[in-house]
Design an enzyme around this catalytic site. Structure first.
Site, PDB file in Angstrom:
ATOM      1  N   CYS A  18       0.815  -1.226   0.000  1.00  0.00           N
ATOM      2  CA  CYS A  18       0.000   0.000   0.000  1.00  0.00           C
ATOM      3  C   CYS A  18       0.840   1.264   0.000  1.00  0.00           C
ATOM      4  CB  CYS A  18      -0.958  -0.015   1.185  1.00  0.00           C
ATOM      5  SG  CYS A  18      -2.288  -1.225   1.000  1.00  0.00           S
ATOM      6  N   ASP A  51     -14.229   6.564   1.705  1.00  0.00           N
ATOM      7  CA  ASP A  51     -14.479   5.317   2.424  1.00  0.00           C
ATOM      8  C   ASP A  51     -13.785   4.145   1.747  1.00  0.00           C
ATOM      9  OD1 ASP A  51     -15.578   3.668   4.430  1.00  0.00           O
ATOM     10  OD2 ASP A  51     -17.372   4.905   4.495  1.00  0.00           O
ATOM     11  N   ASP A  52     -13.857   2.985   2.393  1.00  0.00           N
ATOM     12  CA  ASP A  52     -13.113   1.820   1.937  1.00  0.00           C
ATOM     13  C   ASP A  52     -13.710   1.175   0.696  1.00  0.00           C
ATOM     14  OD1 ASP A  52     -11.167   1.675   4.192  1.00  0.00           O
ATOM     15  OD2 ASP A  52     -13.007   1.477   5.333  1.00  0.00           O
ATOM     16  N   GLY A 140     -10.814 -12.704 -14.133  1.00  0.00           N
ATOM     17  CA  GLY A 140      -9.785 -11.705 -13.914  1.00  0.00           C
ATOM     18  C   GLY A 140      -9.255 -11.150 -15.217  1.00  0.00           C
ATOM     19  N   HIS A 141      -8.167 -10.395 -15.106  1.00  0.00           N
ATOM     20  CA  HIS A 141      -7.550  -9.790 -16.280  1.00  0.00           C
ATOM     21  C   HIS A 141      -6.056  -9.702 -16.035  1.00  0.00           C
ATOM     22  CE1 HIS A 141      -7.189  -7.410 -19.913  1.00  0.00           C
ATOM     23  NE2 HIS A 141      -6.509  -6.490 -19.244  1.00  0.00           N
ATOM     24  N   ASP A 228     -10.566   0.333   7.524  1.00  0.00           N
ATOM     25  CA  ASP A 228      -9.354  -0.454   7.710  1.00  0.00           C
ATOM     26  C   ASP A 228      -8.143   0.451   7.518  1.00  0.00           C
ATOM     27  OD1 ASP A 228      -9.601  -0.291   4.927  1.00  0.00           O
ATOM     28  OD2 ASP A 228      -8.843  -2.301   4.576  1.00  0.00           O
TER      29      ASP A 228
END
Length: 354
Positions: A18, A51-52, A140-141, A228
């Protein structure tokens, strides 16, 4: 013939986890420049309070929780990287009080540089964590990229009346944190070969732990707000809660759980650039106790990957929730409170004021 994996995954990127996020100051400026769209009445949680996840009401009894998160390697082991990335993306749904249901993989991978078995291990680690969450992979990609990146787009469900937003904290609430901080400092130390195998195992376990159990336990208590703790650090996400909720927040620094050696490593200069950016962004809105030195302040702003939940719960039930979380094996700590005083600001106390 497969080649042995000898390349450190963390060596293939300048930032990890992150800490890759665009800084909160830069990002808020970019988003503020965009035209505002007409508000859909079924959009229960949008972008207004950072917000998350987004929450969209489908029926009176059902709303979707949607989020996406991906980043460059935070650890060198491919399987562990997949687990951490999956836990991190799933966490946003738990922070809203929701239940993850489906996921999509997001893959960027240097197929000519790394053996395909590395990607297989990343996907296997993520898949095991998704199954642990009770969710289902639906696709997915992928793209060929010089820098590996991985994450998930996650869709969850929740009852519209049970949504937990980061803007829901009330005066008198107490704040619980469900994982230790210092993750950014320790993972930067991984890149610099400064951690023992045991220390790497410890920080990896923290990041790979789902916030599922914490979310399940808090569902039985009068929780008013939740978020979080990830790339913007504990104080960055707490500040979003303070501003969104219109409350002041007090944090007792001595009660915040911190991973071992975080301050020692910070003193050696092992501080992520994202952590320093976070500190510069929040400093005008924080009143620090004089006893907290610059390293203490950096740690409170450390760019976390797959961190814990920051929970605002009714003050009268906080001790009971804390005990229940500990009984469930969650590394929870009571670290502060929400107040009517100094709305939109945070006061950080040192040990002598706590």
């Amino acid at each position: 013939m497969q080649q042995e994996q000898t390349i450190k995954l963390t060596s293939l990127s300048t930032k990890g986890g992150c800490g890759c996020k665009i800084g909160p100051g830069e990002l808020s400026g970019i988003l503020a420049s965009l035209p505002k769209s007409e508000r859909d009445p079924n959009l229960l949680v949008g972008t207004e309070t950072n917000d998350d996840a987004g929450v969209y009401k489908l029926t009176d009894d059902l709303a979707l929780v949607q989020t996406v998160d991906f980043f460059t390697p935070i650890v060198d082991d491919p399987y562990a990287f997949g687990q951490v990335a999956a836990a991190n993306a799933l966490s946003d749904v738990y922070a809203m009080g929701g239940t993850p249901k489906t996921v999509l993989n997001l893959v960027a991978f240097p197929i000519a540089k790394l053996d395909p078995s590395v990607l297989a291990d990343i996907l296997r680690g993520a898949g095991d964590k998704v199954r642990e969450a009770g969710a289902t992979l639906v696709g997915g990609h992928s793209i060929d990229d010089n820098e590996p990146k991985f994450g998930l787009a996650v869709t969850g469900v929740i009852h519209p009346d049970r949504v937990l937003a980061n803007a829901g904290a009330k005066p008198g609430d107490r704040l619980l944190l469900t994982k230790p901080i210092g993750v950014g400092i320790l993972t930067t130390a991984i890149k610099r070969d400064k951690l023992s195998p045991e220390e790497i195992e410890r920080v990896t376990a923290v990041m790979a732990t789902l916030n599922r159990r914490a979310a399940e336990v808090m569902a039985d208590y009068p929780v008013h707000g939740c978020t979080d703790v990830t790339g913007f650090g504990l104080l960055g996400h707490a500040l979003e809660m303070a501003k969104g909720s219109g409350v002041g927040i007090v944090i007792d620094a001595a009660k915040v759980p911190v991973l071992p050696r975080a301050k020692e490593l910070a003193a050696e200069g092992v501080i992520p650039g994202g952590t320093k950016n976070n500190y510069r962004h929040v400093e005008p809105s924080i009143d620090f106790a004089p006893s907290l030195d610059e390293l203490d302040r950096f740690i409170l702003c450390d760019a976390v990957t797959s961190g814990g939940l920051l929970i605002a719960v009714d003050g009268e039930r906080a001790e009971a929730l804390h005990a229940a979380l500990l009984d469930a094996g969650v590394e929870a700590a009571l670290i502060g409170a929400a107040t009517r005083e100094h709305p939109g600001r945070i006061v950080v106390r040192g040990g002598e004021e706590a």
